[in-house]
Design a protein around this motif. Structure first.
Motif, PDB file in Angstrom:
ATOM      1  N   UNK A 213     -14.109   3.034  48.333  1.00 33.25           N
ATOM      2  CA  UNK A 213     -14.302   3.039  46.858  1.00 33.25           C
ATOM      3  C   UNK A 213     -14.708   4.201  46.444  1.00 33.25           C
ATOM      4  N   UNK A 214     -15.607   4.866  46.865  1.00 33.04           N
ATOM      5  CA  UNK A 214     -16.379   5.910  46.617  1.00 33.04           C
ATOM      6  C   UNK A 214     -15.290   7.138  46.252  1.00 33.04           C
ATOM      7  N   UNK A 215     -14.553   7.205  47.511  1.00 31.88           N
ATOM      8  CA  UNK A 215     -13.123   8.225  47.318  1.00 31.88           C
ATOM      9  C   UNK A 215     -12.392   8.084  45.943  1.00 31.88           C
ATOM     10  N   UNK A 216     -12.077   6.442  45.667  1.00 30.90           N
ATOM     11  CA  UNK A 216     -11.168   6.188  44.474  1.00 30.90           C
ATOM     12  C   UNK A 216     -11.857   6.649  43.264  1.00 30.90           C
ATOM     13  N   UNK A 217     -13.361   6.239  43.281  1.00 28.96           N
ATOM     14  CA  UNK A 217     -14.158   6.733  42.045  1.00 28.96           C
ATOM     15  C   UNK A 217     -14.287   8.218  42.060  1.00 28.96           C
ATOM     16  N   UNK A 218     -14.009   8.854  42.902  1.00 30.63           N
ATOM     17  CA  UNK A 218     -14.466  10.424  42.841  1.00 30.63           C
ATOM     18  C   UNK A 218     -12.881  11.063  42.546  1.00 30.63           C
ATOM     19  N   UNK A 219     -11.867  10.229  42.330  1.00 31.49           N
ATOM     20  CA  UNK A 219     -10.533  10.644  41.693  1.00 31.49           C
ATOM     21  C   UNK A 219      -9.468  10.777  42.938  1.00 31.49           C
ATOM     22  N   UNK A 220      -9.494  10.489  43.965  1.00 35.68           N
ATOM     23  CA  UNK A 220      -8.762  10.499  44.984  1.00 35.68           C
ATOM     24  C   UNK A 220      -7.854   9.103  44.941  1.00 35.68           C
ATOM     25  N   UNK A 221      -6.526   9.360  44.688  1.00 34.91           N
ATOM     26  CA  UNK A 221      -5.790   8.115  44.665  1.00 34.91           C
ATOM     27  C   UNK A 221      -4.739   8.302  45.704  1.00 34.91           C
ATOM     28  N   UNK A 222      -4.705   8.989  46.384  1.00 34.12           N
ATOM     29  CA  UNK A 222      -3.555   9.285  47.646  1.00 34.12           C
ATOM     30  C   UNK A 222      -4.178   9.282  48.914  1.00 34.12           C
ATOM     31  N   UNK A 223      -3.966   8.113  49.573  1.00 27.08           N
ATOM     32  CA  UNK A 223      -4.233   8.340  51.071  1.00 27.08           C
ATOM     33  C   UNK A 223      -3.300   7.985  52.170  1.00 27.08           C
ATOM     34  N   UNK A 224      -3.734   8.792  53.187  1.00 29.16           N
ATOM     35  CA  UNK A 224      -2.477   8.819  54.187  1.00 29.16           C
ATOM     36  C   UNK A 224      -3.617   8.520  55.514  1.00 29.16           C
ATOM     37  N   UNK A 225      -3.077   7.608  56.257  1.00 29.12           N
ATOM     38  CA  UNK A 225      -3.768   7.411  57.480  1.00 29.12           C
ATOM     39  C   UNK A 225      -2.822   6.572  58.380  1.00 29.12           C
TER      40      UNK A 225
END
Length: 356
Positions: free
Chosen positions: A17-29
Motif C-alpha cells: 500500500x505504501x508503494x502505491x501511495x508513493x506513486x508506484x502503480x506497476x508491479x512485477x513479481x
C-alpha cells in the motif's frame, strides 16, 4: 485509504500500500514465502486504479520487466524473498549499470539454498556487498517496524529517483508477517524530472535516449563506473542514517538492525533497570552504512556487541567503523531461530560483568 487514519495491517500488505501511495502503480513479481502477500495485495489493488500487476514466469523475468518499466521513467517495483533475490541479481546489476531507479523488496528467510521460511538476516552481505555482479551499489533500508517499512518505501523511491539507482528494503519474515497499526504519511508525489533520459518516445522532436549497460571499450566502461562511484561518495556523505538509543553514557554499545533491534531494545531496557550502562546504535540504512556514528561512539564506549539473525555479517562493518579502537563481539542465531531478550541480556551482562 486516507492519510492520518490509523490502520492495522500486516507488514507485507503495508509495504504494498505504501508503494502505491508513493506513486508506484506497476508491479512485477513472482510468489515466494514469506513475501507473497506483497504480490497478492498488488494483484487486488493495482487493476482498480489503472495500474499494472503482472505475475512473471520467473524471478528473472520479473526483474527484467522492472528494468523495462523503469526505462520509461515510471516508478516500478518487485518483491521477493532470499532465493528469489539471488535469481534477480543479474537484472539488478543491469538496472544499476543502466542508471535506472526502482524499488526491490527482500523479505528475508533462512538460507543458504532453499533453507527455510522463517525470519533471517543472512542476506546482509548480498544486499550491501553484491546485489549483482560488477562494481555497483544499491540503496539499502532496514526498517524495524511496520510504520518504518511504510515510511522507508517513500524515501526509497525518492532517493532512487534522485540518484538514479535501485533501492532495496531489507525486511524479514517477522516484519512481513506481523501486524501493527500504521499511518500512511501525507506526502504528495513529486517525481524527479526524468525527461533527459527516459524512453518516452522522441516524436522527432529530440535526440534518441539510450538506456544501456553494455560498454565494449574498457576505457569507456571505466569512465562510466568511476562517474557512478563519484555519485556513491556523495550518497555516503549525505544519506547514511542511524538511530542512537541511550548511547551517551553507554560503556557497551549494541549494534542491531531491523527486527532484531526490537529484541535488543527490550534487553537494554532491562539492563538499564539493573544499572548497566548499555545503549544501541540502529542503522536505518545499511548502504550507505552509518560508519561515522559508530566511530564517534567508539571514542567513549568500552566495547561493542553486534546482534544479528545470521552467523555474523553486519559485524564486519561494525569492526571497520570501530577500526580496532575497541573490542567488537558478536551474538546471533541463524536458520530462522530468533534471539530472545533474555539471551541478549545474558550477553550484555557477560561483556560488562554486570558493571554499573
Amino acid at each position: 485509504m486516507s492519510s492520518n487514519q490509523r490502520v492495522l495491517m500486516k507488514g507485507n500488505e503495508a509495504l504494498a500500500e505504501a508503494a502505491i501511495q508513493a506513486g508506484c502503480h506497476h508491479f512485477f513479481g513472482y510468489p515466494i514465502t514469506p513475501q507473497t502477500e506483497v504480490a497478492a495485495y498488488m494483484a487486488k489493488r493495482l487493476p482498480k486504479i489503472g495500474g499494472t500487476y503482472l505475475q512473471a514466469e520467473s524471478e528473472v523475468a520479473a526483474i527484467n520487466m522492472v528494468l523495462g518499466a523503469a526505462s520509461a521513467g515510471i516508478r516500478a517495483m518487485t518483491s521477493s524473498s532470499s532465493p528469489g533475490i539471488s535469481l534477480k541479481a543479474e537484472g539488478i546489476s543491469y538496472i544499476a549499470g543502466s542508471d535506472l531507479p526502482c524499488l526491490i523488496i527482500n523479505v528475508q528467510r533462512g538460507g543458504p539454498g532453499l533453507g527455510g521460511i522463517q525470519p533471517s538476516q543472512s542476506d546482509y552481505w548480498q544486499a550491501t556487498r553484491a546485489p549483482g555482479h560488477g562494481d555497483l551499489h544499491a540503496l539499502v533500508f532496514a526498517p524495524s517496524s511496520i510504520q518504518e517499512m511504510v515510511d522507508m518505501v517513500f524515501d526509497a523511491f525518492d532517493l532512487a529517483d534522485q540518484y538514479r539507482m535501485p533501492s532495496m528494503i531489507l525486511a524479514d519474515g517477522m516484519l512481513g508477517q506481523m501486524m501493527e497499526p500504521v499511518v500512511f504519511p501525507e506526502k504528495s508525489v513529486n517525481p524527479v524530472d526524468k525527461s533527459s533520459w527516459a524512453l518516452t518516445g522522441h516524436q522527432g522532436k529530440r535526440a534518441h535516449h539510450i538506456v544501456n549497460s553494455l560498454y565494449l571499450q574498457p576505457d569507456e566502461l571505466e569512465k562510466n563506473v568511476k562517474e557512478r562511484f563519484e555519485r556513491y561518495e556523495l550518497i555516503k556523505s549525505k544519506e547514511a542514517r542511524a538511530e542512537e538509543y541511550l548511547v551517551e553514557d553507554a560503556q557497551l554499545v549494541v549494534v542491531a538492525y531491523g527486527a532484531t533491534s526490537r529484541i535488543v531494545r527490550s534487553a537494554i531496557n532491562t539492563a538499564r533497570g539493573k544499572g548497566i550502562k548499555v545503549g544501541m546504535i540502529r542503522p536505518l540504512t545499511l548502504w550507505p552504512y552509518p560508519s561515522s556514528v559508530i566511530a564517534k561512539a567508539a571514542e567513549t564506549a568500552q566495547a561493542f556487541l553486534t546482534v544479528e539473525m545470521s552467523m555474523g555479517q553486519m559485524v564486519d562493518d561494525v569492526r571497520l567503523a570501530v577500526n580496532g579502537k575497541k573490542p567488537v563481539a558478536f551474538f546471533g542465531h541463524t536458520g530462522g531461530v530468533i534471539p530472545t531478550p533474555a539471551e541478549v541480556l545474558a550477553e550484555i551482562e557477560k561483556m560488562t560483568g554486570g558493571d554499573r
